[in-house]
Design a protein around this motif. Sequence first.
Motif, PDB file in Angstrom:
ATOM      1  N   TRP A 166      36.266  27.821 122.468  1.00 15.59           N
ATOM      2  CA  TRP A 166      36.654  26.961 121.351  1.00 15.59           C
ATOM      3  C   TRP A 166      36.524  27.689 120.024  1.00 15.59           C
ATOM      4  O   TRP A 166      35.808  28.679 119.894  1.00 15.59           O
ATOM      5  N   GLN A 190      40.278  25.849 122.897  1.00 16.47           N
ATOM      6  CA  GLN A 190      41.443  26.721 122.954  1.00 16.47           C
ATOM      7  C   GLN A 190      41.765  27.167 124.380  1.00 16.47           C
ATOM      8  O   GLN A 190      42.933  27.406 124.703  1.00 16.47           O
ATOM      9  N   GLN A 213      44.808  17.170 122.218  1.00 16.82           N
ATOM     10  CA  GLN A 213      43.817  18.224 121.993  1.00 16.82           C
ATOM     11  C   GLN A 213      42.429  17.790 122.479  1.00 16.82           C
ATOM     12  O   GLN A 213      41.973  16.682 122.198  1.00 16.82           O
ATOM     13  N   ILE A 228      37.164  23.035 118.546  1.00 22.13           N
ATOM     14  CA  ILE A 228      38.516  22.802 119.064  1.00 22.13           C
ATOM     15  C   ILE A 228      38.732  23.674 120.304  1.00 22.13           C
ATOM     16  O   ILE A 228      38.712  24.906 120.216  1.00 22.13           O
TER      17      ILE A 228
END
Length: 349
Positions: free
Chosen positions: A263, A253, A235, A251
């Motif tokens: 994200w 995406q 990730q 995070i």
Amino acid sequence: MSDSPTKPTAKPIAPAEPDEPSPWDSAEDPSRLPFGKFGKLTPIVCGMVFGLLLRLAFSGAPSSRWSAMVGAFIWLVPLATGAITVYLAERQQRRSWSYYAWAPALATALVVIGSLLILIEGLICAVVIVPLFTFMGMAGGLCMGLVCRLTRWPRHAAYGFAVLPLAAALVLPQGAPAQMGQVERSLWINAPASVVWEGITNIRNIQPHEVNTAWTYRIGVPPPVEAVTVQEGSQRVRKSRWAKGVHFDEIIQEWEPGRHLRWTYRFGPDSIPAGALDDHVAIGGAYFDLNDTAYTLTPEAGGTRLHLRISYRLSTDFNTYANWWAQALLDNFAQTVLQLYKTRLEGSA
């Protein structure tokens, strides 16, 4: 002399007393109003104290019925503060219609300032709520002024206004509806897409003067310090750090180098230290959250157009009003961030 008996003189019938003294009869007797002899500002000060006491009553945990974010507080406490201010003023003397508006507005504004001074409210919330509070305070003052002029029961009305916020907090259903929104901004940058891509995925050592045009930071939102993209297993994560110790993960995406980046957010228990943000507007909290952020890069006129989209959630009993502020704050934030990239990346290019 007449022997006829003298007729008794009829006593005049005293006029019936009203059920309640006229509220402005106390103008000749200031002692009827506690501290009334000390000046015309007394009703405003008393109204402020009344509002602060209600603010202390609504100091419950987020999402509880005694939170300062529930509708019973936001809508009804300033209404009651304005009404009590005018009631006490009318007990001194008859006031004008303009007084019914400005005196409650001042009293409710002082409630917000007082909440700041005794450290139960943060600057962000204070700035956001002052316009609504003053408007509702004026509405309460005008209503009480109308009651004082047209009825003989202003005291009963004042009691009703005073207990209305507390009664509403007990009976109104809990749980605010969620409302989604988004802000979009774009800016042309005189740099190739590869340079812009590197800039948005890794930016370090952001200085205060680079973001000082943002009034969001001037009212208490911590400014960004850096954002660095790292690999965590399979990730990609953009590590974001702001002032006042705020830190969280973004995070990734969607990852299309030179074209598109999106994200979502991940906050840990220590992401927002105590005092870094008002509890009522903390990201990821009960009332406000960021859903995702996306950048799109498009070649244009020898440079790159950088498009920024921020989506968010609101969950309050006053979403329409809160959404206006969310749009204004996030739009200002987006403009500032895009200008930061433009200034830095054009220089590096």
